[in-house]
Motif scaffolding. Structure first.
Motif, PDB file in Angstrom:
ATOM      1  N   HIS A 151       0.746  -1.499  -0.094  1.00 17.23           N
ATOM      2  CA  HIS A 151      -0.150   0.246   0.024  1.00 17.23           C
ATOM      3  C   HIS A 151       1.053   1.431  -0.152  1.00 17.23           C
ATOM      4  O   HIS A 151       1.998   1.051   1.313  1.00 17.23           O
ATOM      5  N   LYS A 152       0.029   2.262  -0.871  1.00 15.05           N
ATOM      6  CA  LYS A 152       1.518   3.239  -0.867  1.00 15.05           C
ATOM      7  C   LYS A 152       1.390   4.203   0.648  1.00 15.05           C
ATOM      8  O   LYS A 152       2.162   5.029   0.876  1.00 15.05           O
ATOM      9  N   ARG A 163       3.304   3.205   2.786  1.00 12.11           N
ATOM     10  CA  ARG A 163       4.152   1.815   3.070  1.00 12.11           C
ATOM     11  C   ARG A 163       5.123   1.651   2.119  1.00 12.11           C
ATOM     12  O   ARG A 163       5.407   0.870   1.820  1.00 12.11           O
ATOM     13  N   GLY A 164       5.921   3.263   1.814  1.00  8.29           N
ATOM     14  CA  GLY A 164       6.879   3.045   0.674  1.00  8.29           C
ATOM     15  C   GLY A 164       8.286   2.718   1.378  1.00  8.29           C
ATOM     16  O   GLY A 164       8.434   2.080   2.211  1.00  8.29           O
ATOM     17  N   MET A 165       8.703   1.889   0.010  1.00  7.97           N
ATOM     18  CA  MET A 165      10.562   1.009   0.079  1.00  7.97           C
ATOM     19  C   MET A 165      11.659   1.323  -0.682  1.00  7.97           C
ATOM     20  O   MET A 165      10.524   1.643  -1.308  1.00  7.97           O
ATOM     21  N   TYR A 191       6.825   9.916  -9.594  1.00  7.50           N
ATOM     22  CA  TYR A 191       5.599   9.068 -10.276  1.00  7.50           C
ATOM     23  C   TYR A 191       4.621   7.983  -9.193  1.00  7.50           C
ATOM     24  O   TYR A 191       3.515   8.050  -9.410  1.00  7.50           O
ATOM     25  N   GLY A 192       4.747   8.235  -7.810  1.00  9.43           N
ATOM     26  CA  GLY A 192       4.021   7.824  -7.149  1.00  9.43           C
ATOM     27  C   GLY A 192       2.345   8.688  -7.018  1.00  9.43           C
ATOM     28  O   GLY A 192       1.515   7.842  -7.235  1.00  9.43           O
ATOM     29  N   ILE A 222       0.288   8.225 -10.323  1.00  4.47           N
ATOM     30  CA  ILE A 222      -0.383   6.895 -10.776  1.00  4.47           C
ATOM     31  C   ILE A 222      -1.362   6.939  -9.186  1.00  4.47           C
ATOM     32  O   ILE A 222      -2.199   6.338 -10.201  1.00  4.47           O
ATOM     33  N   ASN A 223      -1.375   8.189  -8.467  1.00  4.92           N
ATOM     34  CA  ASN A 223      -2.137   7.913  -7.581  1.00  4.92           C
ATOM     35  C   ASN A 223      -3.918   9.068  -7.415  1.00  4.92           C
ATOM     36  O   ASN A 223      -4.137   9.415  -6.957  1.00  4.92           O
ATOM     37  N   ARG A 282      11.511   9.549  -3.830  1.00  5.90           N
ATOM     38  CA  ARG A 282      10.371   9.529  -4.736  1.00  5.90           C
ATOM     39  C   ARG A 282       9.268   9.345  -4.099  1.00  5.90           C
ATOM     40  O   ARG A 282       8.067   9.062  -3.746  1.00  5.90           O
ATOM     41  N   THR A 283       9.427   8.606  -2.455  1.00  7.01           N
ATOM     42  CA  THR A 283       8.696   7.424  -1.384  1.00  7.01           C
ATOM     43  C   THR A 283       7.872   8.800  -0.282  1.00  7.01           C
ATOM     44  O   THR A 283       6.993   8.330  -0.231  1.00  7.01           O
ATOM     45  N   ASN A 314       5.329  10.782  -2.024  1.00  9.07           N
ATOM     46  CA  ASN A 314       4.057   9.902  -2.064  1.00  9.07           C
ATOM     47  C   ASN A 314       3.009   9.992  -0.848  1.00  9.07           C
ATOM     48  O   ASN A 314       2.192   9.231  -0.547  1.00  9.07           O
TER      49      ASN A 314
END
Lengths: 286, 277
Positions: free
Chosen positions: B85-86, B88-90, B109-110, B113-114, B157-158, B161
């Motif tokens: 799930h977004k 919990r970005g890794m 990017y994130g 797409i959201n 990037r993470t 988001n």
């Protein structure tokens, strides 16, 4: 300066011994050579090849009836183009290649990507695709002639089945090699399966797909010549076959020359497209 | 940071009795992770530390939802974790830059797409690119960047988001020593500004002590929590440089303690550690 250390002064090491540059040698394992060298060497092999050929023909070491010298082949090529409409034969051959290849790609790219992405799709299609890969396409010529006659259909079909199964397999392998971390990163950013396919997998594999297409287009030429030699009245292969019937070795050689040049040209186009479409691929990986 | 009483009441991330069992080819099973429980508080940097093979990455991947636990459950903000799930970005150890996108597009990017609007994600991306000090290179492609820069892009990037927790799997493991320092120090300043909660996997003792407010030390065969330590010698604050940490009172004690535990684990090498080829 703290305790427990001594700084070595530069002067202590400054005494330079007599230095001598290392000798340049012609043969060094794996070492790059200057661009000019590699260019000159690349040209000289062709000069040598045609030079020897010309020399052998001029001295009468070879029978010029079966081995006409290069300049005669060029002259024949010129008359074929200028007086006998050879350009339209070249055109129809290129048309057959491009049309059949486009059809093959239209199926192979989506199918290969899906097979490389989802094990379920792979498990369904792979046994089928793998089996076809081991059947030599020319074995289908008699069948194709019966189904499609001697028209365009049989040639296009041969070219199509000649490349499609290899293309699918190559694209599938490349898709499978898309790194899991990229897909997992997208997942943890909230991408769904469709978004991952369209925004990660496809762009990631696109450069490799273009390379596979370049390789398989070369194979396409092999099948084209087979198709045109077996049953055709037009096209480069058909012209070469007529040359054989009338003992015109120079015309056969002109055909081979043209195939080579057109092949090189398409190869060049693919490389150019690669540079334009994928400027982000690091130089070393091209 | 929120008051202590509140923290104790509701952890940001709760891992409860989580295990992961693999079935080997011969039909034998192996417990990679066994009965792991710990809490991560809001705004905390928590490090999962331990020798290789202790299952720390597996725990992280289960928190990310990339793998399912065989037993137990995990909760983020009291909601049970089920799949990626977004929130919990890794960030991974290997570079995960999307090569075909510029730095700016990678960071966007994130959000893209959201469904975040173009203007909003542009502004948000600018903010985070500035935070990782890559504003000059926002139109560069990843292949033009160094390894450290690529990892910074992955972090931005993470974070851009808007995750509830940032998960990191040995994010600096592939970097050279000086870049690693720089990244760790940058990490501290990022967490201080963004107030994000972090769960980071590492095998580097100094890195764990430098970054973490809480260290979960895991032992192997099976992978389980051996000790849950709060880095109290930091006295509620974080260091901005390594020198500061080395000079701090209590640093050597905790480093020595963890080294002993690590040494202890090295004796615990068993045959089951053999992997399948």
């Amino acid at each position: 300066m703290g305790a427990g250390q001594r700084v070595v002064e530069r002067e202590e090491l400054a005494q330079a011994p007599n230095t001598k540059p290392r000798r340049q040698r012609w043969f060094e394992y794996q070492k790059p050579i200057p661009v000019v060298w590699s260019l000159l060497l690349g040209i000289s092999v062709w000069v040598l090849f045609f030079g020897m050929w010309e020399l052998a023909a001029a001295r009468g070491w070879i029978d010029t009836l079966f081995m006409p010298p290069p300049h005669q082949v060029l002259a024949t090529l010129y008359t074929m183009i200028a007086e006998r409409g050879f350009l339209s034969d070249i055109g129809i051959s290129i048309y057959r290649i491009l049309l059949s290849f486009a059809m093959a790609c239209a199926i192979a790219i989506p199918l290969g990507v899906l097979m490389g992405s989802f094990r379920t799709v792979d498990a369904f299609f792979n046994p089928f695709v793998s089996a076809w890969r081991y059947l030599p396409a020319p074995a289908f010529i008699p069948l194709l002639l019966m189904w499609f006659g001697v028209g365009e259909g049989s040639k296009l079909a041969l070219l199509f089945i000649g490349v499609i199964f290899f293309l699918i397999t190559l694209i599938m392998d490349h898709t499978r090699a898309v790194r899991a971390e990229l897909i997992e990163t997208a997942m943890t950013l909230g991408a769904n399966r469709w978004q991952i396919l369209s925004t990660i997998v496809l762009p990631a594999v696109a450069p490799k797909i273009l390379v596979s297409m370049r390789q398989m287009l070369a194979v396409s030429w092999t099948y084209l010549v087979i198709a045109e030699i077996v049953a055709a009245t037009t096209g480069i292969g058909a012209v070469m076959m007529r040359g054989q019937r009338f003992l015109k070795v120079d015309e056969i050689m002109a055909g081979i020359l043209v195939i080579g040049m057109v092949g090189l040209f398409f190869d060049f186009l693919f490389r150019l497209a690669y540079r334009v479409l994928f400027p982000f691929v690091a130089n070393g990986q091209r | 940071m929120p008051p202590k009483s509140f923290q104790a009441a509701s952890p940001k991330l709760a891992v409860r009795g989580v295990g992961k069992r693999y079935r080997l080819n011969g039909g034998k099973t192996i417990d990679a992770v066994h009965d792991v429980s710990f809490d991560v508080m809001e705004g905390e940097i928590c490090a999962l530390l331990g020798p290789s093979g202790c299952g720390k990455s597996t725990v992280l991947r289960m928190v990310a939802g990339l793998e399912d636990p065989s037993s137990g459950a995990m909760f983020l903000d009291n909601a049970q974790i089920d799949g990626p799930h977004k929130s919990r970005g890794m960030v991974f150890q290997r570079y995960t830059s999307f090569d075909w996108m510029t730095v700016q597009k990678n960071v966007e990017y994130g959000m893209k797409i959201n469904g975040v609007s173009k203007a909003d994600r542009g502004a948000q991306a600018d903010h985070f690119i500035q935070m990782i000090q890559l504003s000059k290179f926002k139109n560069a492609y990843p292949c033009q960047l160094s390894g450290g820069m690529q990892q910074r892009v992955a972090i931005a990037r993470t974070l851009a988001n808007g995750p509830s927790i940032l998960l990191m799997d040995e994010p600096f493991g592939a970097l050279d020593a000086e870049t690693k320092w720089q990244m760790q120090e940058l990490m501290i300043s990022i967490v201080e500004t963004s107030k994000v909660t972090v769960l980071i996997v590492t095998h580097d003792i100094e890195e764990a002590i430098f970054l973490a407010d809480r260290i979960i030390f895991m032992s192997r065969h099976p992978g389980t929590v051996r000790e849950n330590m709060v880095t109290e010698f930091k006295d509620g604050r974080r260091f901005s440089s390594h020198e500061e940490m080395i000079e701090a009172k209590g640093f050597h004690e905790i480093e020595k303690k963890i080294m002993h535990m690590m040494r202890d684990e090295m004796r615990n090498d068993r045959e089951e550690a053999l992997q399948e080829c």
